[in-house]
Design a protein around this motif. Sequence first.
Motif, PDB file in Angstrom:
ATOM      1  N   ARG A  90      40.290  44.804  49.203  1.00  0.00           N
ATOM      2  CA  ARG A  90      41.573  45.334  48.746  1.00  0.00           C
ATOM      3  C   ARG A  90      41.913  44.715  47.394  1.00  0.00           C
ATOM      4  O   ARG A  90      41.677  43.530  47.168  1.00  0.00           O
ATOM      5  CB  ARG A  90      42.659  45.040  49.783  1.00  0.00           C
ATOM      6  N   LEU A  91      42.490  45.538  46.538  1.00  0.00           N
ATOM      7  CA  LEU A  91      42.697  45.152  45.143  1.00  0.00           C
ATOM      8  C   LEU A  91      44.163  44.789  44.908  1.00  0.00           C
ATOM      9  O   LEU A  91      45.049  45.630  45.019  1.00  0.00           O
ATOM     10  CB  LEU A  91      42.275  46.305  44.234  1.00  0.00           C
ATOM     11  N   LEU A  92      44.394  43.538  44.580  1.00  0.00           N
ATOM     12  CA  LEU A  92      45.738  43.025  44.294  1.00  0.00           C
ATOM     13  C   LEU A  92      45.854  42.772  42.794  1.00  0.00           C
ATOM     14  O   LEU A  92      45.061  42.028  42.220  1.00  0.00           O
ATOM     15  CB  LEU A  92      45.977  41.726  45.070  1.00  0.00           C
ATOM     16  N   PHE A  93      46.829  43.417  42.156  1.00  0.00           N
ATOM     17  CA  PHE A  93      47.019  43.254  40.713  1.00  0.00           C
ATOM     18  C   PHE A  93      48.133  42.242  40.468  1.00  0.00           C
ATOM     19  O   PHE A  93      49.214  42.341  41.051  1.00  0.00           O
ATOM     20  CB  PHE A  93      47.387  44.591  40.067  1.00  0.00           C
ATOM     21  N   LEU A 128      39.811  31.559  50.820  1.00  0.00           N
ATOM     22  CA  LEU A 128      40.862  32.379  51.431  1.00  0.00           C
ATOM     23  C   LEU A 128      40.716  33.842  51.019  1.00  0.00           C
ATOM     24  O   LEU A 128      40.806  34.752  51.856  1.00  0.00           O
ATOM     25  CB  LEU A 128      42.238  31.852  51.017  1.00  0.00           C
ATOM     26  N   LEU A 129      40.495  34.092  49.733  1.00  0.00           N
ATOM     27  CA  LEU A 129      40.346  35.463  49.255  1.00  0.00           C
ATOM     28  C   LEU A 129      39.120  36.131  49.885  1.00  0.00           C
ATOM     29  O   LEU A 129      39.164  37.317  50.247  1.00  0.00           O
ATOM     30  CB  LEU A 129      40.226  35.482  47.731  1.00  0.00           C
ATOM     31  N   ILE A 184      40.077  40.112  49.669  1.00  0.00           N
ATOM     32  CA  ILE A 184      41.003  40.494  48.601  1.00  0.00           C
ATOM     33  C   ILE A 184      40.412  40.080  47.256  1.00  0.00           C
ATOM     34  O   ILE A 184      39.884  38.970  47.114  1.00  0.00           O
ATOM     35  CB  ILE A 184      42.375  39.810  48.776  1.00  0.00           C
ATOM     36  N   ILE A 185      40.486  40.968  46.282  1.00  0.00           N
ATOM     37  CA  ILE A 185      40.166  40.603  44.904  1.00  0.00           C
ATOM     38  C   ILE A 185      41.442  40.720  44.074  1.00  0.00           C
ATOM     39  O   ILE A 185      42.292  41.576  44.339  1.00  0.00           O
ATOM     40  CB  ILE A 185      39.047  41.476  44.295  1.00  0.00           C
ATOM     41  N   ILE A 186      41.576  39.843  43.085  1.00  0.00           N
ATOM     42  CA  ILE A 186      42.776  39.815  42.240  1.00  0.00           C
ATOM     43  C   ILE A 186      42.383  40.090  40.794  1.00  0.00           C
ATOM     44  O   ILE A 186      41.471  39.460  40.253  1.00  0.00           O
ATOM     45  CB  ILE A 186      43.496  38.454  42.327  1.00  0.00           C
TER      46      ILE A 186
END
Length: 398
Positions: A198-201, A238-239, A244-246
């Motif tokens: 999931r992509l977190l900006f 954790l990521l 999750i990728i940021i």
Amino acid sequence: MRLLKNKLFTLYMEMMKLLLKVVPVKRGQICIINGSGYAGSNGLALFRYLKEELHYKDVWLLENFPSSHLKLAIWLKLASSQVIIGTHDPYKVSKRQTYIQLWHGIPLKRMGFLAKNANIIDLEKGHQHWSKSVDYITSSSDMYDTLMSACEGIADNKFVHLGFPRNDFFQIDEQQKAERKLELVGLFDQAVIKKEPRLLFYLPTFRMEDNNQNLSDMLKNGNIFGLTNFESNQFEALLARENIIIIAKLHPVEEKQVDVTALNQLKHVKVIKGNWLQTNQHDLYEYLAVTDALMTDYSSVYFDYLLMDKPLLFLANDLKNYEARRGFLLTPYQTFAPGLVAKSMQEFNQALVDLFKLDLHDERNQIRKMIYQDTYLKNNSSEQIWKQLIQDLVQDCK
């Protein structure tokens, strides 16, 4: 020295305006002054609509304005434009021109008359400047009218409820979304993206006011979040665990201070810069359209993101200092932050775990309705601005 330069530049701008008043206005010519580059740009969105969808011939885009390095030909073209559309400080040469203010964000932080420690003489000059220069200002709600009027002293009859063109970028088609997502995930190693994370900006506001040395030191160590007790290996684990990728886009001043070598140790975090957007020729909001969630601190970008009804995470570790130094128009802060709020590394870690598990749709929708009234948003904004405002001004001159 800086004060002298500012005074000389102001004098230069006024002299150019005086000299250019004799230039005849060309009916139908539209100048869009874009002060936002490719970072959620109202000017760019409206320009592309007029040029690419309507095929309107007599429209041009002016960037890097104001500047003392503009060629005379550009000044003459600006002075001859019948309609000038801008995103920042308003500017027009004569009363024969019409200025439309798109602005560049929802007022969340104090500014203008409500700014802290502002000079009252400068404020009144700014108010007079806006009153004389701005003919129309686009808006999305009665609340937006109230906030802008309180800060800049704008009369009610100048607001037109037609929305903001930058949000049209959220409506790109499925093929474009697939292409934008490929460009984002392509920044990461294949081993990271094969699990379809999931992509977190992450889009923080400008944080280097008062030369924040503590933040500067953190950026140099690859800590773009400005959190104490940040441990890169634990954060990376954790990521990876939460899949999750940021992707982060920092303020240009902060971009220059980030230690890329230290940051590259994080396989699940990447930073893009303004030149990356410009090279790709795509606006930041086109990329936001394909993300799964947004993280910010005090940037008003989250108000726009509410239109997509996706999760929000607020990193507010220096909230007290920011309130004291800059302050907010909408308080208390957490009432208008419809998402998870983290003020420490521990809370940040937990928020990342909970981000896609908690349903905060109702909270997001409540704030969205305040900022974006449904009755004002029937079509995309660029189309509304053209049909209900610009078209009449230029009298169908194509």
